[in-house]
Design a protein around this motif. Structure first.
Motif, PDB file in Angstrom:
ATOM      1  N   GLU A   1      64.281   0.120  25.758  1.00 35.24           N
ATOM      2  CA  GLU A   1      63.249  -0.140  26.757  1.00 35.24           C
ATOM      3  C   GLU A   1      62.523   1.137  27.177  1.00 35.24           C
ATOM      4  O   GLU A   1      61.348   1.115  27.490  1.00 35.24           O
ATOM      5  CB  GLU A   1      63.876  -0.760  28.000  1.00 35.24           C
ATOM      6  CG  GLU A   1      64.671  -2.021  27.746  1.00 35.24           C
ATOM      7  CD  GLU A   1      65.502  -2.367  28.957  1.00 35.24           C
ATOM      8  OE1 GLU A   1      64.908  -2.720  29.978  1.00 35.24           O
ATOM      9  OE2 GLU A   1      66.735  -2.256  28.890  1.00 35.24           O
TER      10      GLU A   1
ATOM     11  N   PRO B   1      65.773  -7.892  32.137  1.00 42.81           N
ATOM     12  CA  PRO B   1      64.867  -7.771  30.990  1.00 42.81           C
ATOM     13  C   PRO B   1      65.326  -8.564  29.770  1.00 42.81           C
ATOM     14  O   PRO B   1      64.498  -9.019  28.972  1.00 42.81           O
ATOM     15  CB  PRO B   1      64.866  -6.261  30.703  1.00 42.81           C
ATOM     16  CG  PRO B   1      65.250  -5.630  32.000  1.00 42.81           C
ATOM     17  CD  PRO B   1      66.225  -6.575  32.613  1.00 42.81           C
TER      18      PRO B   1
ATOM     19  N   ALA C   1      70.052  -4.522  23.519  1.00 42.36           N
ATOM     20  CA  ALA C   1      69.214  -3.691  24.382  1.00 42.36           C
ATOM     21  C   ALA C   1      69.981  -2.397  24.662  1.00 42.36           C
ATOM     22  O   ALA C   1      71.126  -2.435  25.112  1.00 42.36           O
ATOM     23  CB  ALA C   1      68.893  -4.416  25.678  1.00 42.36           C
TER      24      ALA C   1
ATOM     25  N   TRP D   1      66.757  -2.756  20.765  1.00 40.57           N
ATOM     26  CA  TRP D   1      65.581  -2.636  21.620  1.00 40.57           C
ATOM     27  C   TRP D   1      65.818  -1.533  22.641  1.00 40.57           C
ATOM     28  O   TRP D   1      66.704  -1.609  23.476  1.00 40.57           O
ATOM     29  CB  TRP D   1      65.314  -3.963  22.318  1.00 40.57           C
ATOM     30  CG  TRP D   1      64.271  -3.897  23.401  1.00 40.57           C
ATOM     31  CD1 TRP D   1      63.164  -3.098  23.426  1.00 40.57           C
ATOM     32  CD2 TRP D   1      64.249  -4.667  24.604  1.00 40.57           C
ATOM     33  NE1 TRP D   1      62.451  -3.312  24.578  1.00 40.57           N
ATOM     34  CE2 TRP D   1      63.091  -4.278  25.321  1.00 40.57           C
ATOM     35  CE3 TRP D   1      65.073  -5.636  25.147  1.00 40.57           C
ATOM     36  CZ2 TRP D   1      62.759  -4.829  26.548  1.00 40.57           C
ATOM     37  CZ3 TRP D   1      64.739  -6.196  26.376  1.00 40.57           C
ATOM     38  CH2 TRP D   1      63.595  -5.796  27.071  1.00 40.57           C
TER      39      TRP D   1
END
Length: 662
Positions: free
Chosen positions: A98, A24, A68, A96
């Motif tokens: 997810e 990702p 992430a 971020w």
């Protein structure tokens, strides 16, 4: 915004394994690049401290950094973000997430950066750039775009359900990479996996494939669908073993049925046991030479506010793979366990990420992150009690060597070991671990100069070696403690004359020793040069258990090694003087060859053990044949043939390298 670096804490369940990137993150970089931004993926050294990782990140010279995260990695990412802001105060941070997150997970991140809650990388990119729409679905290969490299094929590979699979395959046909290729089938249908494999077969790349799937995918797949793909390895995403060999999907199913992989708590228990062993023994096996604290021990009697200040003081010097160890009486620790659980992290505020609660006393108990399900017993014994046969090895046992009577007992054991080559281990089963055994190992085993562990006392004094080696006090600069400890080491080596000592290469040169020993350390190291091997052989006992040969009853090891009397060969020889790592260990009528520093054992017959020992003693084939004929009553011709065949077999196994017979 002109440039962005993307990275994440790589996780095994809730445990950090390093700093790097996943698929990702590459997708996010591609989406950001479509908006005209310069993007980079970052990989950091897994053993480095947060300070070192922050400096490494700063060298990418990006103006924005995206971490992430999930609920388990968010506290560590926040701590790293704070360290990065200390190095480059002008950087802009974003986090971020997810997957779904609770508002309480986002609040600490919002204090130092922008939290972004988005499932798809494209949506995260839109939030970062302030655009209203996400970019269209990607069909271009991330490998062709240069976001991923050939080296990523083995770890990230090709996802069977990716929109870019056609361009990925076209790039593969052009690039013809030489390494392993991962076929990622997690979340993909069996038909998609089979289609991808057929395409790889068509371009001649089906002989180096690894399949990654999950338990559900494995159970859904039909044997005929995937067994034809000649997978070299199969990785079960939620399994314990990273790779299991199987000739077919049927064999794979049987393997999984007979060996159910432990769950996340099982893996966590393994991590904490290995970590505690390193903390108590001081024997850290990593090759990292940069300073980084792996384990920070505090007493429960230290009040919660002082503990929190201590975590904050040490935090930026701790490794990404680190833990706090809270020591106290078991009955006092149990009411505190809810403070240690993830992801709330009431005890540490989120960093260090893990807390290992260890109950003190002869029969203690340890918990991983405060979870009762992860608890296991941890015993303690003195070396004197071990030598007297009083120590119980029915669980992980820490053996202390800090008092004068412990050293007396060790002296007696080492004397017998050097005189006879024998050592008693009893029913050890590999569960004995010696506190500060780093003191007794070879040169290079002391990690004081890198400060791998610190112990904080109730008065806030900081120790480096558990029973000795005061570094300073909480609040003092750790960098200054590090410099002071290195100066102390150097001065001790000069004072003791380590540079000219006959055992300088076999001694760890410990600079922090208990006063109770009365200065006996150097004399014992010179008198007993094979001391490192004595302690390494307790590791050999653990190897036996791992190889399905646990010891039971009263056991005595007979050891053939450099510096010890021979056990098998009594004839003449002319030693070559070559350093010898090979050790022959005999237990009753069983004989094993072991190369020190490895996990490999080789079972030997009695004649092969005799030939091997004689070869390392410099005996020629005639001497060896004489010994076989005398020891085993063999006819001369048979003995000569046996020597020739035995030397060939031992040489093929790499056991004669360096002794003149290879």
């Amino acid at each position: 915004m002109k440039s962005v670096t993307v990275t994440r804490m790589l996780m095994d369940s809730r445990h950090i394994v390093g700093l790097g990137y996943e698929r990702p993150d590459g997708e996010l970089c591609w989406s950001l690049a479509q908006a005209g931004l310069e993007t980079k993926l970052f990989v950091g050294k897994s053993e480095a401290s947060l300070n070192d990782l922050a400096r490494q990140l700063a060298r990418t010279r990006s103006d924005h950094y995206v971490f992430a995260v999930n609920m388990h990695s968010a506290p560590a990412a926040r701590a790293l973000g704070l360290a990065l802001q200390q190095v480059r105060p002008t950087v802009v941070l974003a986090f971020w997430m997810e997957l779904s997150a609770l508002p309480t997970d986002l609040v600490p991140l919002a204090e130092i950066g922008t939290p972004i809650l988005a499932v798809e990388p494209g949506a995260a990119a839109a939030a970062l750039t302030g655009t209203s729409e996400a970019p269209p679905p990607r069909t271009a290969s991330l490998y062709r775009a240069g976001i991923f490299s050939e080296a990523d094929l083995a770890r990230i590979g090709l996802h069977a359900a990716s929109n870019s699979i056609e361009d990925d395959l076209a790039w593969l046909a052009e690039a013809a990479p030489a390494g392993e290729i991962l076929v990622d089938g997690v979340g993909a249908g069996t038909g998609e996996v089979v289609h991808l494999v057929e395409r790889l077969e068509a371009i001649g790349l089906a002989d180096r494939l690894t399949l990654r799937t999950d338990a559900n995918g494995l159970s859904q797949a039909s044997p005929g669908a995937v067994s034809r793909a000649s997978f070299q390895r199969v990785m079960l995403e939620d399994g314990f073993k990273p790779a299991l060999q199987a000739d077919s999907i049927d064999a794979l199913r049987q393997m999984f049925a007979s060996r159910t992989p432990p769950n996340a708590l099982g893996r966590a228990s393994m991590f904490v046991k290995n970590g505690l062993v390193a903390h108590y023994t001081g024997a850290y096996a990593d090759g990292n030479v940069s300073p980084a604290v792996y384990h920070l021990e505090l007493p429960l009697e230290l009040n919660a506010d002082d503990r929190r200040l201590t975590y904050q003081w040490a935090g930026s010097h701790m490794s990404a793979k680190s833990a706090a160890i809270l020591l106290g009486e078991p009955q006092a620790l149990e009411p505190e366990l809810p403070r240690f659980t993830a992801p709330a992290h009431q005890e540490t505020g989120g960093w260090p990420k893990h807390v290992y609660a260890v109950g003190s006393g002869a029969r203690g108990k340890a918990w991983v992150d405060g979870e009762e399900e992860s608890a296991f017993p941890i015993l303690r014994s003195s070396f004197r009690a071990l030598a007297a046969g009083e120590a119980n090895a029915d669980a992980m046992t820490i053996v202390t060597l800090s008092e004068a009577d412990d050293i007396d007992a060790l002296d007696a054991r080492l004397s017998r070991f050097h005189e006879t080559g024998e050592m008693e281990v009893g029913n050890a089963s590999g569960r004995f671990h010696f506190e500060n055994s780093c003191r007794w190992l070879g040169y290079g085993n002391c990690k004081l100069a890198a400060i791998r562990r610190m112990q904080v006392a109730a008065n806030l004094d900081v120790m480096a070696c558990r029973d000795a080696g005061r570094l300073g006090r909480v609040g003092e600069p750790i960098d200054q403690m590090l410099l002071a400890s290195r100066r102390h080491q150097q001065m001790e080596e000069v004072r003791r004359g380590c540079a000219t000592c006959p055992v300088r290469d076999a001694c760890s040169r410990c600079a922090n020793l208990p006063d109770a020993w009365g200065g006996r350390y150097c004399a014992m190291r010179r008198q007993y040069p094979a001391t490192p091997l004595y302690f390494e052989l307790w590791y050999f006992v653990r190897l036996l258990a791992e190889h399905g040969r646990p010891l039971s009853g009263a056991n005595t090891l007979r050891v053939s090694a450099e510096g010890l009397p021979p056990q098998h060969f009594s004839g003449a020889g002319a030693p070559t003087g070559a350093p010898r790592r090979l050790v022959i260990v005999s237990i009753d009528a069983q004989h094993f060859a072991w190369m020190r520093g490895t996990r490999t054992l080789c079972r030997l017959s009695a004649p092969l053990a005799t030939i091997l020992e004689g070869a390392w003693m410099g005996a020629n084939q005639e001497n060896l044949a004489d010994e076989l004929a005398s020891r085993f009553g063999a006819e001369r011709a048979v003995a000569e043939e046996s020597v020739a065949a035995g030397l060939a077999k031992l040489s093929a196994g790499g056991l004669l390298e360096g002794c003149g017979h290879a």
